[in-house]
Write an enzyme that holds these catalytic residues in place. Structure first.
Site, mmCIF file in Angstrom:
data_model
loop_
_atom_site.group_PDB
_atom_site.id
_atom_site.type_symbol
_atom_site.label_atom_id
_atom_site.label_comp_id
_atom_site.label_asym_id
_atom_site.label_seq_id
_atom_site.Cartn_x
_atom_site.Cartn_y
_atom_site.Cartn_z
ATOM 1 N N HIS A 203 -17.605 122.507 59.117
ATOM 2 C CA HIS A 203 -17.248 121.767 60.333
ATOM 3 C C HIS A 203 -15.794 121.325 60.331
ATOM 4 C CE1 HIS A 203 -21.738 120.559 61.181
ATOM 5 N NE2 HIS A 203 -21.551 121.869 61.098
ATOM 6 N N ASP B 198 -21.297 121.548 56.595
ATOM 7 C CA ASP B 198 -20.801 120.367 57.307
ATOM 8 C C ASP B 198 -19.299 120.272 57.060
ATOM 9 O OD1 ASP B 198 -20.585 117.655 58.458
ATOM 10 O OD2 ASP B 198 -22.762 117.641 58.294
#
Length: 468
Positions: free
Chosen positions: A314, A291
């Site tokens: 991310h 993430d």
């Protein structure tokens, strides 16, 4: 009075030979004096060496030499040898509490009670105190909370070994937390060791991995709540159940030289999550997760991230902000001198529709992108849920954002995307010396801009043809 009547009773006195002349007796007296002074100096040197080492100078401490303090009896153990420190140690001398001295076994069973006892002893002591987790051992912990406030002026939690998470999810009464430090001021967590969340137990149960499962929380590996003057450095966080490290409602925080790793497909495993915190420096760290490498959310201000290597993951994100029609504020954020490699996003600001508040005074500069899917993105229509999000008029205001000296490659043609709110457009967005090319070189990169007030300086590519 005879000469014998004035002979002092001293252990180092040697009776002179009265049959010798004065000139013959003087050399013997000098020799005895020298012997006496030698013994005295040796005794003083031995006394001064009896002080225990000062952990404030911990750069010289061997990882194999662990000092174990018995807080009840006032003794200190160095490699198994007992020394009474009452006679020599000054009251201001820092004390070290080895978790082994409180019953930690590192045998696969739960060591959380031993860690708690070490914490309680350290927290109740005055001055500088050390908690030591020895190297070459793996300690297993159930959920633990190290709470303050403490009497100590500084607590240094030295992790040289490995700390592993308990594998049975049913023993996590609050599924949001594993290791928590709460209301502890002047705390340092450091060492060359590892904190392993055993996330592989939790990831398959995530609704992001299996959409048929209900979405449930999973523990953050390490959480700091209301800890002021906090430093975390030189440790490795890996395989978190969900987030690796959460910094919540703290002030004056430094996170330095960290290695944060989990598989690129591990769900919701943010590297460092900052919420409601002021005056933060995240520096010289490698973050590879499933993430956001760094996520900065509501209530955070004066946050600087520099020298970050991010990927997979991310990217580095401001947000998400404004979920469930909430109010959100983030200001004064600088991300600089960083590299993003193979991430799904580069530098991103993401807000939900329906929220309100502001994200302002944000700088992304001196950043290198390598094969990044969405290198530069503002998304005010963020929606991270299975069902679609309804269109709403209110939004978190995004303003005064600078992108400067950003170069690299994008894995898809749209390298820049400013998707701002119709009702509350993005204001004061600036780009200076920004060049992001398509990695294949078969086409040129593109930019998509809507509802944004944009200013450009220097060479900017790709450039929005219409950014009204």
């Amino acid at each position: 009075m005879t000469p014998h009547s004035v002979i002092p009773h001293h252990p180092f006195y040697v009776k002179p030979n009265l049959n010798l002349t004065l000139s013959e007796n003087l050399p013997n007296m000098y020799q005895k004096t020298i012997i006496f002074l030698t013994i005295l100096l040796t005794s003083l040197r031995s006394c001064s060496s009896s002080y225990p080492f000062d952990p404030r100078y911990d750069h010289s401490m061997s990882h194999n030499a662990y000092y174990e303090t018995n807080h009840q009896h006032g003794h200190i153990t160095h490699n198994g040898n007992m020394i009474d420190r009452h006679a020599y140690a000054p009251r201001s001398s820092p004390r070290a509490f080895n978790v082994n001295s409180f019953g930690a076994k590192a045998d696969g069973n739960d060591d959380s009670q031993a860690f708690m006892k070490a914490w309680e002893a350290a927290c109740s002591s005055k001055g500088t105190v050390y908690i030591v987790v020895p190297e070459n051992r793996a300690y297993t912990l159930k959920p633990v909370k190290f709470s303050g406030p403490c009497k100590s002026s500084l607590i240094v939690f030295k992790i040289y070994g490995k700390i592993e998470a308990w594998k049975n999810p049913s023993d996590y009464r609050d599924r949001r937390f594993w290791i928590v430090f709460q209301t502890v001021d002047n705390l340092r967590v450091e060492g060359s060791g590892r904190i392993d969340g055993n996330g592989e137990i939790w990831w398959p149960k995530s609704c992001k991995i299996n959409p048929e499962l209900p979405c449930q929380a999973a523990p953050t590996a390490v959480t700091f709540v209301e800890c002021n003057n906090l430093m975390v450095r030189n440790i490795r966080l890996e395989n978190a159940q969900q987030m690796h490290m959460r910094i919540q409602e703290c002030e004056n925080v430094k996170a330095l030289n960290l290695m944060v790793t989990s598989p690129g497909d591990s769900p919701n495993t943010d590297g460092i999550h900052v919420t409601g915190t002021r005056n933060v420096l995240i520096q010289n760290s490698i973050i590879r997760t499933g993430d956001d490498c760094i996520s900065i959310v509501s209530g955070s201000e004066n946050v600087r991230a520099t020298g970050i290597t991010c990927g997979p993951g991310h990217g580095i994100s401001i947000g998400s902000l404004g979920a469930h029609n909430s109010e959100a504020y983030v200001s004064n954020v600088v991300v600089s001198k960083s590299t993003l490699i193979g991430t799904t996003n580069g530098v991103r600001i993401k807000t939900w529709q329906g929220g309100h508040g502001m994200a302002k005074n944000i700088v992304f500069q001196d950043i290198l992108m390598k094969n990044v899917t969405n290198p530069i993105i503002i998304n005010q229509d963020y929606c991270d849920q299975p069902e679609s999000c309804p269109e709403q008029k209110s939004a978190v205001q995004v303003s005064n954002v600078l992108y400067k000296n950003i170069h690299g490659t994008s894995s898809k043609p749209e390298a820049v995307k400013f998707e701002c709110s119709k009702s509350i457009p993005c204001q004061g967005i600036s780009m200076e010396n920004v060049e992001v090319d398509l990695i294949t070189k078969q086409d040129v990169s593109k930019a998509s801009c809507s509802n944004v007030n944009l200013d450009t300086r220097g060479r900017v590519s790709p450039l929005c043809s219409d950014h009204s």
